[in-house]
Design an enzyme around this catalytic site. Sequence first.
Site, PDB file in Angstrom:
ATOM      1  N   ARG A   1       0.807  -1.285  -0.005  1.00 39.03           N
ATOM      2  CA  ARG A   1       0.106   0.142  -0.052  1.00 39.03           C
ATOM      3  C   ARG A   1       0.732   1.228  -0.023  1.00 39.03           C
ATOM      4  O   ARG A   1       0.488   2.499  -0.540  1.00 39.03           O
ATOM      5  CB  ARG A   1      -1.079   0.049   1.227  1.00 39.03           C
TER       6      ARG A   1
ATOM      7  N   GLU B   1       4.746 -10.337  15.198  1.00 42.18           N
ATOM      8  CA  GLU B   1       4.223 -10.757  16.225  1.00 42.18           C
ATOM      9  C   GLU B   1       4.548 -12.313  16.591  1.00 42.18           C
ATOM     10  O   GLU B   1       5.023 -12.433  17.826  1.00 42.18           O
ATOM     11  CB  GLU B   1       2.558 -10.551  16.400  1.00 42.18           C
TER      12      GLU B   1
HETATM   13  O1  PRP Z   1       3.992  -0.615  11.729  1.00 45.92           O
HETATM   14  P1  PRP Z   1       3.919  -2.302  11.635  1.00 45.92           P
HETATM   15  O2  PRP Z   1       3.457  -3.060  12.890  1.00 45.92           O
HETATM   16  O3  PRP Z   1       5.108  -2.841  11.222  1.00 45.92           O
HETATM   17  O4  PRP Z   1       2.668  -2.287  10.538  1.00 45.92           O
HETATM   18  C1  PRP Z   1       2.373  -1.544   9.386  1.00 45.92           C
HETATM   19  C2  PRP Z   1       2.683  -2.497   7.984  1.00 45.92           C
HETATM   20  O5  PRP Z   1       1.731  -3.391   7.931  1.00 45.92           O
HETATM   21  C3  PRP Z   1       1.105  -2.859   6.827  1.00 45.92           C
HETATM   22  O6  PRP Z   1       1.656  -3.613   5.850  1.00 45.92           O
HETATM   23  P2  PRP Z   1       1.412  -5.074   5.413  1.00 45.92           P
HETATM   24  O7  PRP Z   1       2.543  -5.890   5.933  1.00 45.92           O
HETATM   25  O8  PRP Z   1       0.270  -5.521   5.776  1.00 45.92           O
HETATM   26  O9  PRP Z   1       1.402  -5.240   3.787  1.00 45.92           O
HETATM   27  P3  PRP Z   1       0.528  -4.820   2.777  1.00 45.92           P
HETATM   28  O10 PRP Z   1       0.565  -3.536   2.450  1.00 45.92           O
HETATM   29  O11 PRP Z   1       1.131  -5.487   1.445  1.00 45.92           O
HETATM   30  O12 PRP Z   1      -0.795  -5.191   2.709  1.00 45.92           O
HETATM   31  C4  PRP Z   1       1.255  -1.445   6.585  1.00 45.92           C
HETATM   32  O13 PRP Z   1       0.950  -1.129   5.184  1.00 45.92           O
HETATM   33  C5  PRP Z   1       2.536  -1.325   6.839  1.00 45.92           C
HETATM   34  O14 PRP Z   1       3.659  -1.616   6.157  1.00 45.92           O
HETATM   35  N1  ADE Z   2      -5.080  -1.911  12.060  1.00 48.54           N
HETATM   36  C1  ADE Z   2      -4.553  -2.033  10.753  1.00 48.54           C
HETATM   37  N2  ADE Z   2      -5.194  -1.912   9.941  1.00 48.54           N
HETATM   38  C2  ADE Z   2      -4.547  -1.662   8.499  1.00 48.54           C
HETATM   39  N3  ADE Z   2      -3.336  -2.128   8.148  1.00 48.54           N
HETATM   40  C3  ADE Z   2      -2.625  -2.311   9.526  1.00 48.54           C
HETATM   41  N4  ADE Z   2      -1.274  -2.820   9.457  1.00 48.54           N
HETATM   42  C4  ADE Z   2      -1.055  -3.007  10.698  1.00 48.54           C
HETATM   43  N5  ADE Z   2      -2.022  -2.870  11.517  1.00 48.54           N
HETATM   44  C5  ADE Z   2      -3.134  -2.667  10.717  1.00 48.54           C
END
Ligand code: PRP
Ligand code: ADE
Length: 190
Positions: free
Chosen positions: A73, A110
């Site tokens: 994203r 986690e």
């Molecule tokens: O601060 P954190 O606890 O590290 O979490 C935040 C990350 O989690 C989500 O990505 P995700 O890994 O879900 O990937 P995506 O964008 O491909 O859905 C979001 O876009 C951040 O990159």
């Molecule tokens: N609560 C949340 N909503 C969307 N993206 C996330 N990535 C980590 N935590 C999230």
Amino acid sequence: MSGATLSTERPAVSANDDLKALIRTIPDFPKPGIMFRDITTLLLDAEGFAACIERMAAAVNGPIDLVAGIEARGFLFAAALAAPLNAGVLLIRKDGKLPGATIAEDYALEYGTDRIAMHADACAPGARVLLVDDLIATGGTARAAVRLLRKAGAIVSQVQFVVDLPELGGADALREDGLEVTSLVAFEGH
Ligand SMILES: O=P(O)(O)OC[C@H]1O[C@H](OP(=O)(O)OP(=O)(O)O)[C@H](O)[C@@H]1O
Ligand SMILES: Nc1ncnc2[nH]cnc12
């Protein structure tokens, strides 16, 4: 004598409440207890997405050469932001997706660990890089991205997010690392 007057004005509406209203919350995704902040609804709104990028651009502090976006994203916001900043786009991807020689950084989840990577030649030493992602939660991903960019010789002083989940402490951890952190909206809870 003029006494203090009570203001009858309503409290100011936070400048980004319009954007916050465009972000949908989906409870219990991807697992029970998680309130998923879904930015796909913001992306669907042409005016809202444009305003989001304008406000992110206005918050950029000093000249930058590259906007780094985190898969997946984060790419959307980094790419849109790069144009008004006249900057290039640097992709930080999940490990194993980039075709050239890469450098990588591990970070804790986690349960277990994950790894992000970038092309080893993606930025010249001393390049000024703005790191962008859609959301910060624990900060594990963004902190690993900063370490990775610095390993490549980039100068990283600012990190931007659309959404902050302050209770999870990620933005504070980045600030403790000495970074300037800006986000447009905050949601309480996970
Ligand atoms: O601060 P954190 O606890 O590290 O979490 C935040 C990350 O989690 C989500 O990505 P995700 O890994 O879900 O990937 P995506 O964008 O491909 O859905 C979001 O876009 C951040 O990159
Ligand atoms: N609560 C949340 N909503 C969307 N993206 C996330 N990535 C980590 N935590 C999230």
